[in-house]
Each structure stands twice: as C-alpha cells, then as structure tokens.
Design a protein around this motif. Structure first.
Motif, PDB file in Angstrom:
ATOM      1  N   ASP A 256      15.128 -12.402  13.441  1.00 20.90           N
ATOM      2  CA  ASP A 256      16.215 -12.050  12.224  1.00 20.90           C
ATOM      3  C   ASP A 256      16.202 -12.583  11.044  1.00 20.90           C
ATOM      4  N   ARG A 257      16.097 -13.938  10.880  1.00 19.96           N
ATOM      5  CA  ARG A 257      15.849 -14.656   9.607  1.00 19.96           C
ATOM      6  C   ARG A 257      14.469 -14.403   8.743  1.00 19.96           C
ATOM      7  N   MET A 258      13.529 -13.989   9.594  1.00 16.99           N
ATOM      8  CA  MET A 258      12.141 -13.651   8.799  1.00 16.99           C
ATOM      9  C   MET A 258      12.525 -12.094   8.370  1.00 16.99           C
ATOM     10  N   MET A 259      12.994 -11.382   9.183  1.00 21.51           N
ATOM     11  CA  MET A 259      13.365  -9.959   8.401  1.00 21.51           C
ATOM     12  C   MET A 259      14.245 -10.333   7.208  1.00 21.51           C
ATOM     13  N   ARG A 260      15.103 -10.838   7.161  1.00 20.62           N
ATOM     14  CA  ARG A 260      15.902 -11.031   5.878  1.00 20.62           C
ATOM     15  C   ARG A 260      15.078 -11.747   4.646  1.00 20.62           C
ATOM     16  N   ASP A 261      14.320 -12.532   5.068  1.00 14.39           N
ATOM     17  CA  ASP A 261      13.340 -13.206   4.125  1.00 14.39           C
ATOM     18  C   ASP A 261      12.521 -12.352   3.622  1.00 14.39           C
ATOM     19  N   LEU A 262      11.759 -11.557   4.428  1.00 13.27           N
ATOM     20  CA  LEU A 262      10.774 -10.628   4.128  1.00 13.27           C
ATOM     21  C   LEU A 262      11.009  -9.683   3.276  1.00 13.27           C
ATOM     22  N   ASP A 263      12.340  -8.943   3.640  1.00 18.45           N
ATOM     23  CA  ASP A 263      12.709  -7.554   3.015  1.00 18.45           C
ATOM     24  C   ASP A 263      13.405  -8.043   1.761  1.00 18.45           C
ATOM     25  N   THR A 264      12.515  -8.400   0.699  1.00 18.43           N
ATOM     26  CA  THR A 264      12.728  -8.828  -0.691  1.00 18.43           C
ATOM     27  C   THR A 264      13.456  -7.612  -1.394  1.00 18.43           C
ATOM     28  N   ASN A 265      13.410  -6.169  -0.887  1.00 24.08           N
ATOM     29  CA  ASN A 265      14.004  -5.218  -1.675  1.00 24.08           C
ATOM     30  C   ASN A 265      15.381  -4.764  -1.050  1.00 24.08           C
ATOM     31  N   GLY A 266      15.422  -5.637   0.261  1.00 28.24           N
ATOM     32  CA  GLY A 266      16.957  -5.261   0.763  1.00 28.24           C
ATOM     33  C   GLY A 266      17.200  -3.899   1.264  1.00 28.24           C
ATOM     34  N   ASP A 267      16.263  -3.123   1.673  1.00 30.48           N
ATOM     35  CA  ASP A 267      16.281  -1.897   2.197  1.00 30.48           C
ATOM     36  C   ASP A 267      16.506  -1.808   3.833  1.00 30.48           C
ATOM     37  N   GLY A 268      16.379  -3.290   4.441  1.00 33.40           N
ATOM     38  CA  GLY A 268      16.604  -3.157   5.892  1.00 33.40           C
ATOM     39  C   GLY A 268      15.224  -2.984   6.609  1.00 33.40           C
ATOM     40  N   GLU A 269      14.374  -2.924   5.785  1.00 32.21           N
ATOM     41  CA  GLU A 269      12.989  -2.499   6.334  1.00 32.21           C
ATOM     42  C   GLU A 269      12.057  -3.399   5.693  1.00 32.21           C
ATOM     43  N   VAL A 270      10.853  -3.630   6.402  1.00 31.64           N
ATOM     44  CA  VAL A 270       9.447  -4.488   5.698  1.00 31.64           C
ATOM     45  C   VAL A 270       8.355  -3.567   5.520  1.00 31.64           C
ATOM     46  N   ASN A 271       8.107  -3.513   4.286  1.00 31.41           N
ATOM     47  CA  ASN A 271       6.974  -2.621   3.900  1.00 31.41           C
ATOM     48  C   ASN A 271       5.955  -3.522   3.797  1.00 31.41           C
ATOM     49  N   PHE A 272       4.559  -2.840   3.708  1.00 29.62           N
ATOM     50  CA  PHE A 272       3.125  -3.493   3.906  1.00 29.62           C
ATOM     51  C   PHE A 272       3.369  -4.790   2.932  1.00 29.62           C
ATOM     52  N   GLU A 273       3.742  -4.625   1.908  1.00 25.49           N
ATOM     53  CA  GLU A 273       3.490  -5.843   0.712  1.00 25.49           C
ATOM     54  C   GLU A 273       4.751  -6.904   1.346  1.00 25.49           C
ATOM     55  N   GLU A 274       5.601  -6.421   1.847  1.00 24.69           N
ATOM     56  CA  GLU A 274       6.417  -7.573   2.180  1.00 24.69           C
ATOM     57  C   GLU A 274       5.733  -8.358   3.454  1.00 24.69           C
ATOM     58  N   PHE A 275       5.127  -7.380   4.414  1.00 20.32           N
ATOM     59  CA  PHE A 275       4.638  -8.006   5.562  1.00 20.32           C
ATOM     60  C   PHE A 275       3.475  -8.872   5.350  1.00 20.32           C
ATOM     61  N   VAL A 276       2.622  -8.525   4.145  1.00 26.72           N
ATOM     62  CA  VAL A 276       1.502  -9.509   3.736  1.00 26.72           C
ATOM     63  C   VAL A 276       2.036 -10.877   3.368  1.00 26.72           C
ATOM     64  N   ALA A 277       3.517 -11.166   2.944  1.00 24.86           N
ATOM     65  CA  ALA A 277       3.952 -12.321   2.572  1.00 24.86           C
ATOM     66  C   ALA A 277       4.015 -13.258   3.791  1.00 24.86           C
ATOM     67  N   LEU A 278       4.545 -12.577   5.100  1.00 22.41           N
ATOM     68  CA  LEU A 278       4.450 -13.172   6.425  1.00 22.41           C
ATOM     69  C   LEU A 278       3.120 -13.830   6.816  1.00 22.41           C
ATOM     70  N   VAL A 279       2.136 -12.687   6.726  1.00 20.22           N
ATOM     71  CA  VAL A 279       0.954 -13.152   7.187  1.00 20.22           C
ATOM     72  C   VAL A 279       0.216 -14.312   6.174  1.00 20.22           C
ATOM     73  N   VAL A 280       0.318 -14.165   4.973  1.00 25.83           N
ATOM     74  CA  VAL A 280      -0.248 -15.221   4.007  1.00 25.83           C
ATOM     75  C   VAL A 280       0.503 -16.583   4.491  1.00 25.83           C
ATOM     76  N   GLY A 281       2.097 -16.602   4.520  1.00 32.49           N
ATOM     77  CA  GLY A 281       2.793 -17.606   4.781  1.00 32.49           C
ATOM     78  C   GLY A 281       2.132 -18.478   6.052  1.00 32.49           C
ATOM     79  N   LEU A 282       1.984 -17.388   7.106  1.00 35.99           N
ATOM     80  CA  LEU A 282       1.548 -18.157   8.376  1.00 35.99           C
ATOM     81  C   LEU A 282       0.013 -18.678   8.338  1.00 35.99           C
ATOM     82  N   SER A 283      -0.740 -17.956   7.434  1.00 34.87           N
ATOM     83  CA  SER A 283      -2.152 -18.219   7.191  1.00 34.87           C
ATOM     84  C   SER A 283      -2.309 -19.657   6.578  1.00 34.87           C
ATOM     85  N   VAL A 284      -1.283 -19.983   5.546  1.00 36.94           N
ATOM     86  CA  VAL A 284      -1.471 -21.188   4.732  1.00 36.94           C
ATOM     87  C   VAL A 284      -0.782 -22.354   5.813  1.00 36.94           C
ATOM     88  N   ALA A 285       0.030 -22.063   6.428  1.00 35.53           N
ATOM     89  CA  ALA A 285       0.560 -23.217   7.762  1.00 35.53           C
ATOM     90  C   ALA A 285      -0.585 -23.161   8.587  1.00 35.53           C
TER      91      ALA A 285
END
Length: 98
Positions: A56-85
C-alpha cells in the motif's frame, strides 16, 4: 538477435503488461495487480519487508499522478529504485569478499 540488455527490457515490459491486463485498464496496474505482481515477481523482496502495509505504501509512493493506478512510467521508478538498492548490496558484498 537482441542483446542481453534488450532481452531484459523486453522481459520487463512483458511482465508489466502480463499483470496490468488482468483488470481495468490494460495500461495500468491497480493496487491488486501491483500486489500480485510483487508477490509473484518480487517475492524475495516482499518477504524481507516486515511491514504488511508495504505494498500500500509503495502504491501511494509510485502513483505520482494520484489516479489510484500505476502506469508504466510510475512502475519503472519501482524497478529502478530496487535495482539501485540491489546494485549497492552487490557492491558491498563484493567489497566483503576482498
């Protein structure tokens, strides 16, 4: 013949669309789709999270446009962040072996 990196990018895109096409818009992940994706594709990462509200926290953080869904661009941020870690952990492990 595609390179290793090109195959990785194709796989990344295919994984996103495999989960985003199960309900609602086929170009976005709902909370449920994101949770299913993470439980299946990022299970080791999720197991390391002690907080049951992590998705739930990741969903809130990723959903930068606030539409309640995660688009591909927003999802890329998750993968990039995890890859950096993961790369940082890789570097630390590599230093520990010296």
């Amino acid at each position: 013949m595609p390179s290793e990196l090109e195959r990785a990018m194709e796989s990344f895109i295919q994984v996103f669309h495999r989960y985003s096409s199960t309900e609602g818009s086929s170009g976005t992940l709902s909370r449920r789709e994101l949770k299913t994706l993470m439980e299946t594709e990022l299970s080791t990462f999720l197991k390391s999270q002690k907080d049951p509200g992590a998705v739930d926290r990741m969903m809130r953080d990723l959903d930068t446009n606030g539409d309640g869904e995660v688009n591909f661009e927003e999802f890329v941020a998750l993968v990039v962040g995890l890859s950096v870690a993961c790369e940082q952990c890789y570097q630390l492990a590599k230093l520990g072996k010296k």
